[in-house]
Design a protein around this motif. Structure first.
Motif, PDB file in Angstrom:
ATOM      1  N   TYR A  26       2.818   0.591   4.751  1.00  0.00           N
ATOM      2  CA  TYR A  26       2.333  -0.028   5.983  1.00  0.00           C
ATOM      3  C   TYR A  26       3.535  -0.511   6.787  1.00  0.00           C
ATOM      4  N   LEU A  27       3.407  -0.433   8.095  1.00  0.00           N
ATOM      5  CA  LEU A  27       4.417  -0.972   8.998  1.00  0.00           C
ATOM      6  C   LEU A  27       3.761  -2.068   9.817  1.00  0.00           C
ATOM      7  N   LEU A  28       4.320  -3.254   9.752  1.00  0.00           N
ATOM      8  CA  LEU A  28       3.763  -4.392  10.462  1.00  0.00           C
ATOM      9  C   LEU A  28       4.556  -4.660  11.728  1.00  0.00           C
ATOM     10  N   ASN A  29       3.863  -4.661  12.865  1.00  0.00           N
ATOM     11  CA  ASN A  29       4.467  -4.963  14.159  1.00  0.00           C
ATOM     12  C   ASN A  29       5.679  -4.099  14.470  1.00  0.00           C
ATOM     13  N   GLY A  30       5.674  -2.894  13.924  1.00  0.00           N
ATOM     14  CA  GLY A  30       6.735  -1.941  14.219  1.00  0.00           C
ATOM     15  C   GLY A  30       8.065  -2.241  13.575  1.00  0.00           C
ATOM     16  N   THR A  31       8.127  -3.289  12.728  1.00  0.00           N
ATOM     17  CA  THR A  31       9.422  -3.697  12.195  1.00  0.00           C
ATOM     18  C   THR A  31       9.471  -3.873  10.688  1.00  0.00           C
ATOM     19  N   LYS A  32       8.379  -4.318  10.049  1.00  0.00           N
ATOM     20  CA  LYS A  32       8.423  -4.668   8.635  1.00  0.00           C
ATOM     21  C   LYS A  32       7.662  -3.644   7.801  1.00  0.00           C
ATOM     22  N   ILE A  33       8.345  -3.096   6.785  1.00  0.00           N
ATOM     23  CA  ILE A  33       7.729  -2.129   5.880  1.00  0.00           C
ATOM     24  C   ILE A  33       7.179  -2.870   4.662  1.00  0.00           C
ATOM     25  N   VAL A  34       5.900  -2.649   4.358  1.00  0.00           N
ATOM     26  CA  VAL A  34       5.311  -3.207   3.140  1.00  0.00           C
ATOM     27  C   VAL A  34       4.604  -2.083   2.407  1.00  0.00           C
ATOM     28  N   GLU A  35       4.534  -2.207   1.077  1.00  0.00           N
ATOM     29  CA  GLU A  35       4.113  -1.072   0.275  1.00  0.00           C
ATOM     30  C   GLU A  35       2.670  -1.107  -0.211  1.00  0.00           C
ATOM     31  N   ASP A  36       1.939  -2.178   0.032  1.00  0.00           N
ATOM     32  CA  ASP A  36       0.537  -2.170  -0.381  1.00  0.00           C
ATOM     33  C   ASP A  36      -0.312  -2.981   0.585  1.00  0.00           C
ATOM     34  N   ALA A  37      -1.619  -2.743   0.518  1.00  0.00           N
ATOM     35  CA  ALA A  37      -2.556  -3.353   1.458  1.00  0.00           C
ATOM     36  C   ALA A  37      -2.599  -4.868   1.322  1.00  0.00           C
ATOM     37  N   ALA A  38      -2.467  -5.368   0.090  1.00  0.00           N
ATOM     38  CA  ALA A  38      -2.513  -6.819  -0.123  1.00  0.00           C
ATOM     39  C   ALA A  38      -1.352  -7.503   0.592  1.00  0.00           C
ATOM     40  N   GLU A  39      -0.177  -6.906   0.486  1.00  0.00           N
ATOM     41  CA  GLU A  39       0.992  -7.481   1.162  1.00  0.00           C
ATOM     42  C   GLU A  39       0.841  -7.380   2.671  1.00  0.00           C
ATOM     43  N   ALA A  40       0.253  -6.258   3.124  1.00  0.00           N
ATOM     44  CA  ALA A  40       0.026  -6.107   4.556  1.00  0.00           C
ATOM     45  C   ALA A  40      -0.966  -7.145   5.055  1.00  0.00           C
ATOM     46  N   ALA A  41      -2.011  -7.392   4.270  1.00  0.00           N
ATOM     47  CA  ALA A  41      -2.999  -8.401   4.651  1.00  0.00           C
ATOM     48  C   ALA A  41      -2.372  -9.787   4.683  1.00  0.00           C
ATOM     49  N   ALA A  42      -1.508 -10.071   3.702  1.00  0.00           N
ATOM     50  CA  ALA A  42      -0.845 -11.378   3.671  1.00  0.00           C
ATOM     51  C   ALA A  42       0.063 -11.548   4.882  1.00  0.00           C
ATOM     52  N   GLY A  43       0.678 -10.447   5.310  1.00  0.00           N
ATOM     53  CA  GLY A  43       1.596 -10.518   6.446  1.00  0.00           C
ATOM     54  C   GLY A  43       0.906 -10.640   7.782  1.00  0.00           C
ATOM     55  N   THR A  44      -0.380 -10.252   7.828  1.00  0.00           N
ATOM     56  CA  THR A  44      -1.098 -10.289   9.102  1.00  0.00           C
ATOM     57  C   THR A  44      -2.208 -11.341   9.128  1.00  0.00           C
ATOM     58  N   GLY A  45      -2.570 -11.818   7.958  1.00  0.00           N
ATOM     59  CA  GLY A  45      -3.635 -12.802   7.900  1.00  0.00           C
ATOM     60  C   GLY A  45      -5.009 -12.216   8.089  1.00  0.00           C
ATOM     61  N   GLN A  46      -5.162 -10.910   7.894  1.00  0.00           N
ATOM     62  CA  GLN A  46      -6.466 -10.274   8.041  1.00  0.00           C
ATOM     63  C   GLN A  46      -6.573  -9.108   7.057  1.00  0.00           C
ATOM     64  N   ALA A  47      -7.792  -8.700   6.764  1.00  0.00           N
ATOM     65  CA  ALA A  47      -8.015  -7.585   5.850  1.00  0.00           C
ATOM     66  C   ALA A  47      -7.442  -6.302   6.455  1.00  0.00           C
ATOM     67  N   VAL A  48      -6.877  -5.460   5.584  1.00  0.00           N
ATOM     68  CA  VAL A  48      -6.249  -4.225   6.044  1.00  0.00           C
ATOM     69  C   VAL A  48      -6.920  -3.036   5.384  1.00  0.00           C
ATOM     70  N   SER A  49      -7.374  -2.103   6.189  1.00  0.00           N
ATOM     71  CA  SER A  49      -7.966  -0.865   5.704  1.00  0.00           C
ATOM     72  C   SER A  49      -6.960   0.270   5.925  1.00  0.00           C
ATOM     73  N   GLN A  50      -6.654   1.001   4.847  1.00  0.00           N
ATOM     74  CA  GLN A  50      -5.714   2.118   4.984  1.00  0.00           C
ATOM     75  C   GLN A  50      -6.230   3.132   5.998  1.00  0.00           C
ATOM     76  N   GLU A  51      -7.520   3.422   5.939  1.00  0.00           N
ATOM     77  CA  GLU A  51      -8.101   4.411   6.853  1.00  0.00           C
ATOM     78  C   GLU A  51      -7.961   3.976   8.303  1.00  0.00           C
ATOM     79  N   GLU A  52      -8.245   2.710   8.584  1.00  0.00           N
ATOM     80  CA  GLU A  52      -8.136   2.219   9.959  1.00  0.00           C
ATOM     81  C   GLU A  52      -6.677   2.109  10.394  1.00  0.00           C
ATOM     82  N   ALA A  53      -5.810   1.677   9.462  1.00  0.00           N
ATOM     83  CA  ALA A  53      -4.392   1.529   9.803  1.00  0.00           C
ATOM     84  C   ALA A  53      -3.746   2.878  10.090  1.00  0.00           C
ATOM     85  N   ALA A  54      -4.245   3.946   9.467  1.00  0.00           N
ATOM     86  CA  ALA A  54      -3.707   5.284   9.720  1.00  0.00           C
ATOM     87  C   ALA A  54      -3.996   5.739  11.144  1.00  0.00           C
ATOM     88  N   LYS A  55      -5.030   5.153  11.756  1.00  0.00           N
ATOM     89  CA  LYS A  55      -5.372   5.503  13.140  1.00  0.00           C
ATOM     90  C   LYS A  55      -4.440   4.826  14.148  1.00  0.00           C
TER      91      LYS A  55
END
Length: 759
Positions: free
Chosen positions: A10-39
């Protein structure tokens, strides 16, 4: 320098690379769906906007614009005309940058140009005369636009740095667009290319590109995927620098590319008088990528891709420090590429402990950009290339670039040093210009260094070598009179001159119909321009003879149909076919023609056994198990085996030449590129896949293979196709054709794309 992630990220805000959905959710404060994030990739949004199927898993793309050069546009238009073309439905630009020299076959190259001009008038296109611009530079200057899609009949159709998703394909895919049809693919994977840091002094775009190619080609990391360039390092690069990296993405075997855009790209459009074509592009707040390539620009050093592939990369420092060992490694790899056709050694290039090269070239869509040539002029200013074997040539990529280089003094600096400055031409990239001497070593800022692309002919005992480098290090080597030198070792003041685009150069010389067709125009046909021969539909059963067997790890389209002097025959299907595999397997054409006699007899209503005696025992064995196989329900033709064919150029002729010589299929362990497999299908050739180890095949060169009920297998979408190697009995093997769209299956059944559109 370059790191590959072993899974999606996952790439957060175009700058931070994270390797799993849980970390991405923690970084954004919201649930992260791989399918939706791929869009949220830039690629997804552009593909969605151009998809007509309503299904993002199965895309049917309509492009905004098309572009071709003079090796491909005659065949494309001839195919489209045979299929019912009335006018170009979208802007179609015909450039003339490959067959620019009328050196082979008398008038035939210029005849092709006149064909192109009259077709642009008749069907409503754009015609760019020879020496005005190489295909991709004209597209950057005049065609690209934010969020647009462009399809070109050249593999280096890449304008992602300008916010344009562009793809290079074989000619039949452009034919489909000209006939109002679609480009049909499954949704491709998207791999992030995360740029960090800033290039060091002396490092250019080719250095960055070669580092990425070296890390991704052999493992297929981005094969048939979209490369999406993101990260803070993008903003540290000029538009020209990004373009120089972008055009080389083809050499990774990716499908396409797209970059985030910013004020530097906005300025590019403003300079070219097209500010309205700029679009700001960025990935979403949370974006999922199928893989990630992390590139630390600050750690990249001047690179060199040694013969005979862009992925054979080293740093220049490595080569100079370990010269004998590196040259020995290259020689060993060449044993595979050259098949022992010539004695090949580079040891004589070591002069006083240094690597001496005989030629330097900066050219084409990769090297001929404004900033590259300005930097080269800065490096060589006040120095001299010497009066020995070393020569240095520079080809600006377009006349507007050339004009600006004249005005700002760069051309004078280059010429005073002994450089020859030439017009826009792609010749050095594909073996039709600046051919070195036998056994010479050439360094080039161009796109490819495959065998024969420098113009040598192995069958005549001629060989030279090409290594790829950045313009800056090529100029540094030139300033050092031919001794390999890294630009990082040169003390130079880069002027950083600003580019000014003169739009009148094209306005005064390029024919632009503005989309208006004129049916009254008569097309000019030179005597070399021939129609495609009639091609039969797929029969019920197939009898195939293996007429070439290639065990190289990868087979390029250059090896399937050579470039260089053959280019002048690209408007003559039968004439060009005489060159098929000529530098890889010179006996191929004769073998294929011998088998083709049987098919021609069938089409003439005669018995194939009467013209090809060796078929009699073959059919005798076949009829023991398949007594109904015979008159009226079989086709006879040739096939080749290659481990992984189709790397390199998009040229459709790699497939069509086999077809017009009676080819019905290829057999491979896998296909190197989507575009080569598409070319096979569009010319009615079965893209067979075998899982057998290539060193232990059930068949060999000269064997016959019987494929019963092949027509039904294609109609029924059979996953595994039973075939039989014919000897003293029938030995069963299993083949497949992989995933095919319904339209592709129908094209195979009809015999080729032309037949498909004829109905």
């Amino acid at each position: 320098m370059v790191k590959l992630y072993d899974k999606g990220v996952y790439l957060l805000n175009g700058t931070k690379i994270v390797e799993d959905a849980a970390e991405a959710a923690a970084g954004t404060g919201q649930a992260v769906s791989q399918e939706e994030a791929a869009k949220n990739t830039m690629a997804y949004s552009i593909l969605e906007a151009h998809n007509t199927s309503g299904n993002m898993d199965r895309l049917q793309i309509k492009f905004d614009k098309l572009t071709s050069h003079d090796i491909t546009f005659v065949g494309i238009i001839q195919t489209a005309r045979a299929s019912g073309l009335e006018r170009f439905p979208i802007p179609y630009v015909l450039t003339n940058c490959h067959n620019s020299l009328c050196a082979v076959g008398g008038t035939i190259n210029e005849d092709d140009h006149m064909f192109g001009l009259t077709c642009a008038k008749k069907y409503g296109g754009v015609y760019v005369p020879p020496h005005q611009a190489v295909i991709h530079q004209y597209a950057r200057e005049m065609l690209a636009g934010g969020s647009r899609m462009i399809l070109g009949s050249d593999s280096h159709t890449r304008y992602g740095a300008l916010g344009t998703m562009a793809m290079g394909e074989g000619g039949p895919e452009l034919v489909k667009q000209l006939l109002g049809k679609t480009y049909d693919i499954k949704m491709p994977g998207v791999v992030g290319i995360y740029l960090d840091g800033e290039p060091a002094r002396g490092v250019g775009p080719q250095d960055v590109a070669l580092a990425i190619i070296g890390a991704t080609f052999a493992n297929g990391y981005v094969n048939n995927k979209v490369m999406e360039f993101v990260g803070p390092g993008v903003g540290k690069l000029s538009a020209d620098f990004r373009i120089g990296i972008d055009v080389m993405t083809t050499e990774t075997t990716c499908l396409s590319s797209i970059w985030k855009t910013d004020d530097k790209i906005k300025e590019f459009y403003e300079i070219h008088g097209r500010a309205e074509d700029y679009r700001e592009l960025n990935p979403g707040a949370v974006t999922y990528y199928d893989g990630m390539v992390y590139v630390n620009l600050s750690e990249i050093k001047p690179m060199i891709a040694m013969p005979f592939h862009p992925s054979n990369v080293y740093t220049i420092d490595e080569v100079n420090a370990n010269l004998k060992d590196v040259l020995h490694d290259v020689e060993q790899k060449a044993l595979v590429s050259l098949d022992g056709a010539v004695d090949y050694s580079l040891q004589d290039k070591i002069v006083d402990g240094k690597l001496y090269v005989e030629q330097g070239i900066i050219a084409g869509c990769a090297g001929g950009g404004f900033e590259n040539i300005c930097a080269a002029a800065d490096i060589i200013r006040g120095k001299y290339i010497g009066a020995d074997e070393f020569t240095f040539s520079v080809y600006p990529a377009s006349t507007p670039i050339y004009m600006e280089l004249v005005k700002n003094g760069a051309v004078a600096d280059l010429m005073q040093a002994g450089t020859i400055v030439k017009t826009a031409f792609c010749g050095p990239c594909f073996g039709a210009g600046d051919t070195p001497a036998n056994n010479a070593f050439s360094i080039r800022h161009s796109t490819r260094n495959f065998p024969n692309r420098e113009g040598s002919k192995l069958q005549n005992g001629q060989i030279s070598s090409v290594a790829l480098m950045d313009a800056r290090s090529i100029a540094a080597t030139a300033a050092n009179k031919g001794f390999l030198t890294s630009a990082a070792d040169i003390d130079v003041e880069y002027k950083g001159q600003k580019y000014h685009f003169d739009k009148e150069i094209y306005a005064n010389r390029v024919f632009d119909s503005k989309g208006e067709a004129d049916p009254s125009v008569e097309i000019k046909f030179g005597p070399n321009i021939k129609d495609w021969p009639e091609m039969p539909a797929l029969p019920e059963h197939l009898v195939l003879k293996v007429v070439s067997e290639i065990h190289d790890p990868v087979t390029t389209t250059d090896e399937l149909i050579p470039s260089g002097e053959t280019s002048s025959y690209r408007s003559n299907p039968l004439g060009l076919a005489e060159f098929a595999l000529s530098r890889k397997d010179p006996a191929y054409v004769g073998r294929a023609k011998e088998v083709q006699k049987a098919q021609k007899a069938i089409e003439a209503g005669k018995c194939p056994l009467e013209v090809l005696d060796e078929l009699k025992p073959v059919m005798g064995e076949v009829r023991k198990m398949f007594p109904d196989a015979g008159e009226g329900n079989i086709g006879v033709g040739s096939t080749i085996f290659a481990v992984k064919p189709g790397d390199g150029s998009a040229r459709e002729q790699a497939a069509s030449c086999q077809k017009v010589l009676g080819g019905w299929a290829n057999i491979a362990n896998e296909y190197a590129t989507k575009r080569y497999r598409s070319n096979l299908i569009n010319w009615g050739m079965l893209p067979f896949i075998t899982t057998e180890d290539h060193q232990n095949l059930s068949f060999k060169n000269g064997d016959y293979i019987f494929v019963p009920d092949i027509k039904k297998a294609i109609e029924d979408k059979t996953a595994e196709i039973k075939a039989y190697v014919v000897g003293s009995g029938l030995k069963e093997i299993t083949l497949s054709v992989g995933d095919m769209t319904d339209a592709e299956r129908e094209i195979i059944l009809k015999g080729c794309l032309i037949n498909y559109y004829k109905g």
